[in-house]
Design a protein around this motif. Structure first.
Motif, PDB file in Angstrom:
ATOM      1  N   LYS A  45      64.757  55.512  70.228  1.00  0.00           N
ATOM      2  CA  LYS A  45      64.996  54.880  68.689  1.00  0.00           C
ATOM      3  C   LYS A  45      63.651  55.146  68.077  1.00  0.00           C
ATOM      4  O   LYS A  45      63.544  55.611  66.704  1.00  0.00           O
ATOM      5  CB  LYS A  45      64.549  53.605  69.060  1.00  0.00           C
ATOM      6  N   THR A  46      62.146  55.376  68.584  1.00  0.00           N
ATOM      7  CA  THR A  46      60.850  54.715  68.286  1.00  0.00           C
ATOM      8  C   THR A  46      61.220  56.370  67.763  1.00  0.00           C
ATOM      9  O   THR A  46      60.688  56.599  66.424  1.00  0.00           O
ATOM     10  CB  THR A  46      59.891  54.626  69.352  1.00  0.00           C
ATOM     11  N   ARG A  47      61.223  57.586  68.720  1.00  0.00           N
ATOM     12  CA  ARG A  47      61.078  58.652  67.565  1.00  0.00           C
ATOM     13  C   ARG A  47      61.979  58.691  66.426  1.00  0.00           C
ATOM     14  O   ARG A  47      61.050  59.562  65.676  1.00  0.00           O
ATOM     15  CB  ARG A  47      61.041  59.941  68.852  1.00  0.00           C
ATOM     16  N   VAL A  54      66.108  57.573  60.620  1.00  0.00           N
ATOM     17  CA  VAL A  54      67.278  56.494  61.312  1.00  0.00           C
ATOM     18  C   VAL A  54      68.294  56.494  59.953  1.00  0.00           C
ATOM     19  O   VAL A  54      68.541  56.024  59.130  1.00  0.00           O
ATOM     20  CB  VAL A  54      66.348  55.673  61.604  1.00  0.00           C
ATOM     21  N   LEU A  55      67.212  55.950  58.733  1.00  0.00           N
ATOM     22  CA  LEU A  55      67.048  55.418  57.433  1.00  0.00           C
ATOM     23  C   LEU A  55      67.637  56.419  56.649  1.00  0.00           C
ATOM     24  O   LEU A  55      68.310  56.644  55.998  1.00  0.00           O
ATOM     25  CB  LEU A  55      65.461  54.902  57.099  1.00  0.00           C
ATOM     26  N   GLU A  56      66.759  57.241  56.913  1.00  0.00           N
ATOM     27  CA  GLU A  56      67.296  58.745  55.361  1.00  0.00           C
ATOM     28  C   GLU A  56      68.024  59.446  56.161  1.00  0.00           C
ATOM     29  O   GLU A  56      69.126  60.477  55.285  1.00  0.00           O
ATOM     30  CB  GLU A  56      65.503  59.975  55.755  1.00  0.00           C
ATOM     31  N   ASP A  57      68.226  59.753  57.598  1.00  0.00           N
ATOM     32  CA  ASP A  57      69.625  60.468  57.956  1.00  0.00           C
ATOM     33  C   ASP A  57      70.661  60.020  58.111  1.00  0.00           C
ATOM     34  O   ASP A  57      71.744  60.767  58.771  1.00  0.00           O
ATOM     35  CB  ASP A  57      68.689  61.913  58.271  1.00  0.00           C
ATOM     36  N   GLY A  58      70.720  58.762  58.028  1.00  0.00           N
ATOM     37  CA  GLY A  58      72.201  58.223  59.056  1.00  0.00           C
ATOM     38  C   GLY A  58      72.134  57.832  60.190  1.00  0.00           C
ATOM     39  O   GLY A  58      73.271  59.038  61.241  1.00  0.00           O
ATOM     40  N   VAL A  59      71.394  57.965  61.140  1.00  0.00           N
ATOM     41  CA  VAL A  59      71.114  58.415  63.086  1.00  0.00           C
ATOM     42  C   VAL A  59      70.899  56.734  63.356  1.00  0.00           C
ATOM     43  O   VAL A  59      70.144  56.252  62.548  1.00  0.00           O
ATOM     44  CB  VAL A  59      70.152  59.292  63.429  1.00  0.00           C
TER      45      VAL A  59
END
Length: 125
Positions: A45-47, A54-59
């Motif tokens: 999660k941190t990496r 997470v925010l920019e790429d929808g993961v």
């Protein structure tokens, strides 16, 4: 799994589930949590956030209850690709994030195949 016409677009580009199931100590099937999966999930999660996935790429990285493959764990599954991995180290997590999530490839050495693990043929009948 195949998308059908009219199905909504996937909410996440990659939805990653890390098994954090915990069975009693000395259980014959083992458990991912007893093999360090919670530390691996937290690191992933941190990496993923540090890499802008997470925010920019929808993961999205989530914990999961039992994924029925604890003997092989810690187990991870990435949807919508439905690709399963066994990860034991932070380096394994880095490789999965880089090769699979960022580049769209596969980390063959860590992949779990359907024939790996418990036989579920009886459940299919």
């Amino acid at each position: 799994m195949t998308s059908l016409p009219g199905d909504p677009k996937s909410f996440y580009r990659a939805h990653i589930f890390v098994c954090t199931n915990e069975r009693p100590e000395n259980h014959p099937r083992g458990s991912c949590a007893r093999k360090g999966s919670e530390k691996l999930r937290n690191y992933m999660k941190t990496r993923a956030k540090e890499l802008g996935l997470v925010l920019e790429d929808g993961v999205r990285v989530n914990n999961a209850g039992c994924l029925e493959r604890c003997e092989l764990g810690p187990t991870i599954v990435i949807y919508p690709d439905a690709v399963w991995y066994r990860a034991e180290t932070f380096a394994d997590i880095d490789e999965i994030l880089d090769v699979h999530v960022k580049q769209g490839g596969r980390v063959q050495r860590l992949m779990l195949k359907p024939e790996d693990g418990p036989d579920h043929s009886a459940k299919k009948k």
